[in-house]
Design an enzyme around this catalytic site. Structure first.
Site, PDB file in Angstrom:
ATOM      1  N   THR A  22      -3.109   5.504   0.103  1.00 16.63           N
ATOM      2  CA  THR A  22      -1.688   5.192   0.280  1.00 16.63           C
ATOM      3  C   THR A  22      -0.892   6.427  -0.107  1.00 16.63           C
ATOM      4  O   THR A  22      -0.943   6.864  -1.262  1.00 16.63           O
ATOM      5  CB  THR A  22      -1.313   4.004  -0.604  1.00 16.63           C
ATOM      6  OG1 THR A  22      -2.158   2.902  -0.271  1.00 16.63           O
ATOM      7  CG2 THR A  22       0.145   3.616  -0.409  1.00 16.63           C
ATOM      8  N   LYS A 132     -11.412   4.326  -3.746  1.00 13.46           N
ATOM      9  CA  LYS A 132     -10.355   3.425  -3.293  1.00 13.46           C
ATOM     10  C   LYS A 132     -10.895   2.737  -2.034  1.00 13.46           C
ATOM     11  O   LYS A 132     -10.451   2.974  -0.935  1.00 13.46           O
ATOM     12  CB  LYS A 132      -9.054   4.179  -3.012  1.00 13.46           C
ATOM     13  CG  LYS A 132      -7.863   3.239  -3.026  1.00 13.46           C
ATOM     14  CD  LYS A 132      -6.571   3.974  -3.100  1.00 13.46           C
ATOM     15  CE  LYS A 132      -5.426   2.981  -3.104  1.00 13.46           C
ATOM     16  NZ  LYS A 132      -4.117   3.648  -3.136  1.00 13.46           N
ATOM     17  N   GLU A 165      -7.289   0.644 -16.250  1.00 12.51           N
ATOM     18  CA  GLU A 165      -6.107   1.046 -15.461  1.00 12.51           C
ATOM     19  C   GLU A 165      -5.093  -0.081 -15.496  1.00 12.51           C
ATOM     20  O   GLU A 165      -5.219  -1.001 -16.318  1.00 12.51           O
ATOM     21  CB  GLU A 165      -6.506   1.361 -14.012  1.00 12.51           C
ATOM     22  CG  GLU A 165      -7.209   0.223 -13.289  1.00 12.51           C
ATOM     23  CD  GLU A 165      -7.727   0.605 -11.918  1.00 12.51           C
ATOM     24  OE1 GLU A 165      -7.550   1.752 -11.474  1.00 12.51           O
ATOM     25  OE2 GLU A 165      -8.320  -0.273 -11.257  1.00 12.51           O
TER      26      GLU A 165
HETATM   27  C1  LIG Z   1      -2.672  -1.673  -1.747  1.00 10.99           C
HETATM   28  C2  LIG Z   1      -1.971  -0.625  -1.328  1.00 10.99           C
HETATM   29  O1  LIG Z   1      -1.590   0.431  -2.139  1.00 10.99           O
HETATM   30  C3  LIG Z   1      -1.840   0.322  -3.513  1.00 10.99           C
HETATM   31  C4  LIG Z   1      -1.062  -0.777  -4.098  1.00 10.99           C
HETATM   32  C5  LIG Z   1       0.184  -0.516  -4.656  1.00 10.99           C
HETATM   33  C6  LIG Z   1       0.975  -1.662  -5.210  1.00 10.99           C
HETATM   34  O2  LIG Z   1       0.550  -2.820  -5.054  1.00 10.99           O
HETATM   35  O3  LIG Z   1       2.040  -1.366  -5.807  1.00 10.99           O
HETATM   36  C7  LIG Z   1       0.722   0.762  -4.691  1.00 10.99           C
HETATM   37  C8  LIG Z   1      -0.048   1.829  -4.275  1.00 10.99           C
HETATM   38  C9  LIG Z   1      -1.487   1.642  -4.126  1.00 10.99           C
HETATM   39  N1  LIG Z   1      -2.117   1.728  -5.420  1.00 10.99           N
HETATM   40  C10 LIG Z   1      -1.500  -0.536   0.062  1.00 10.99           C
HETATM   41  O4  LIG Z   1      -1.710  -1.500   0.809  1.00 10.99           O
HETATM   42  O5  LIG Z   1      -0.908   0.515   0.374  1.00 10.99           O
HETATM   43  C1  LIG Z   2      -6.242  -0.301  -8.438  1.00 13.03           C
HETATM   44  C2  LIG Z   2      -5.565   1.048  -8.335  1.00 13.03           C
HETATM   45  N1  LIG Z   2      -5.775   1.957  -9.297  1.00 13.03           N
HETATM   46  C3  LIG Z   2      -5.171   3.175  -9.261  1.00 13.03           C
HETATM   47  C4  LIG Z   2      -4.325   3.515  -8.226  1.00 13.03           C
HETATM   48  C5  LIG Z   2      -3.676   4.885  -8.218  1.00 13.03           C
HETATM   49  O1  LIG Z   2      -4.123   5.609  -7.105  1.00 13.03           O
HETATM   50  P1  LIG Z   2      -3.227   6.760  -6.416  1.00 13.03           P
HETATM   51  O2  LIG Z   2      -2.783   7.676  -7.546  1.00 13.03           O
HETATM   52  O3  LIG Z   2      -4.156   7.385  -5.454  1.00 13.03           O
HETATM   53  O4  LIG Z   2      -2.050   6.072  -5.772  1.00 13.03           O
HETATM   54  C6  LIG Z   2      -4.063   2.579  -7.215  1.00 13.03           C
HETATM   55  C7  LIG Z   2      -3.122   2.851  -6.115  1.00 13.03           C
HETATM   56  O5  LIG Z   2      -3.163   3.688  -5.335  1.00 13.03           O
HETATM   57  C8  LIG Z   2      -4.705   1.330  -7.254  1.00 13.03           C
HETATM   58  O6  LIG Z   2      -4.503   0.396  -6.293  1.00 13.03           O
END
Ligand SMILES: C=C(O[C@@H]1C=C(C(=O)O)C=C[C@H]1N)C(=O)O
Ligand SMILES: Cc1ncc(COP(=O)(O)O)c(C=O)c1O
Length: 253
Positions: A22, A132, A165
């Site tokens: 994302t 991810k 996390e």
């Molecule tokens: C699940 C997605 O992205 C993740 C979820 C969130 C959130 O729920 O706030 C934010 C960024 C990602 N960690 C997605 O469908 O993009």
């Molecule tokens: C479960 C989870 N952990 C950590 C992260 C942080 O990942 P990033 O820094 O790539 O957004 C995310 C979201 O992206 C997530 O869904």
């Protein structure tokens, strides 16, 4: 590799057999794309998914940008096939790219957020830890748990009781003027914002239980969309967010 719309035989749809990232778009450019690509590359290698053409993917992501500020989601599915778990002979990978509006995190970034500790604990699975991948039912259940509370987010432990996390973000701790973040060898997502911060700060990766937080002076959450968000309260504990605000300022320079 094809950019397509999901079919019922898509293995990410059927089994979560794929990966996603994302991405935050700022000034019309995907932020931290190299780190998103690197995590996707690690993911296809660890899952045995055929790698897409990375140069073509980067072009497709940029072409998907339709606004100065937005979210782009890239999904890499192993592909599509008939019934059954076996990945043998699957035709892929299939790529899905979608866009969405960027949520407004300004209040959280300025005032900080309030956390409880989640009841649900993450399964320990080193083969998937850090990725991810598209198996996000644990996060769905965590968001369902959060929705029943007045808290902004939840601090999430793994099944051994180690802090891992938040529901959709990584976590950092400040103790005796040093930064720490959970080691993600058993569970959790190795976020690109976590990697970006670890490249700029001296950060120790730790296996902490909740008792370790008694010595912690400050905390923040981070992901690719919200950036750095101070934690001003964890259950009954109130934190001074000035150390995190100073980090936010330093990161802007
Ligand atoms: C699940 C997605 O992205 C993740 C979820 C969130 C959130 O729920 O706030 C934010 C960024 C990602 N960690 C997605 O469908 O993009
Ligand atoms: C479960 C989870 N952990 C950590 C992260 C942080 O990942 P990033 O820094 O790539 O957004 C995310 C979201 O992206 C997530 O869904």
């Amino acid at each position: 590799m094809q950019v397509t719309t999901p079919s019922v035989g898509d293995r990410s749809f059927q089994f979560g057999d794929g990966l996603f990232s994302t991405i935050k778009v700022t000034d019309g450019r995907p932020e931290l794309w190299a780190l998103h690509q690197s995590r996707l590359q690690q993911g296809v290698e660890r899952l045995g998914i055929k790698a897409p053409d990375w140069q073509q993917l980067a072009i497709l992501v940029q072409q998907a940008v339709t606004a100065e500020s937005q979210v782009i989601k890239v999904v890499i599915s192993r592909g599509h096939a008939g019934r059954g778990y076996s990945p043998v002979g699957v035709d892929g990978p299939d790529i899905y790219i979608s866009t969405a509006a960027l949520p407004d995190y300004q209040l959280w970034q300025q005032q900080g957020i309030r956390l409880d500790v989640a009841t649900l604990q993450l399964a320990c699975q080193p083969a998937l830890a850090g990725l991810k991948h598209n198996n996000r039912l644990e996060q769905v259940l965590l968001k369902q748990e959060l929705a029943a509370t007045e808290w902004d987010d939840l601090l999430v432990l793994d099944q051994l009781g180690y802090i891992t996390e938040a529901t959709a973000a990584n976590v950092f701790f400040y103790r005796q003027q040093q930064w720490f973040t959970p080691q993600l060898q058993r569970a959790g997502v190795a976020g690109v914002m976590r990697a970006h911060l670890m490249a700029q700060l001296a950060v120790s990766e730790v296996n902490w239980t909740l008792s370790e937080l008694e010595q912690v002076d400050a905390m923040f959450l981070c992901n690719a969309l919200c950036g750095v968000v101070p934690v001003r309260q964890l259950q009954q504990r109130i934190f001074d967010i000035s150390a995190v605000q100073q980090l936010q300022q330093e990161l802007l320079c």
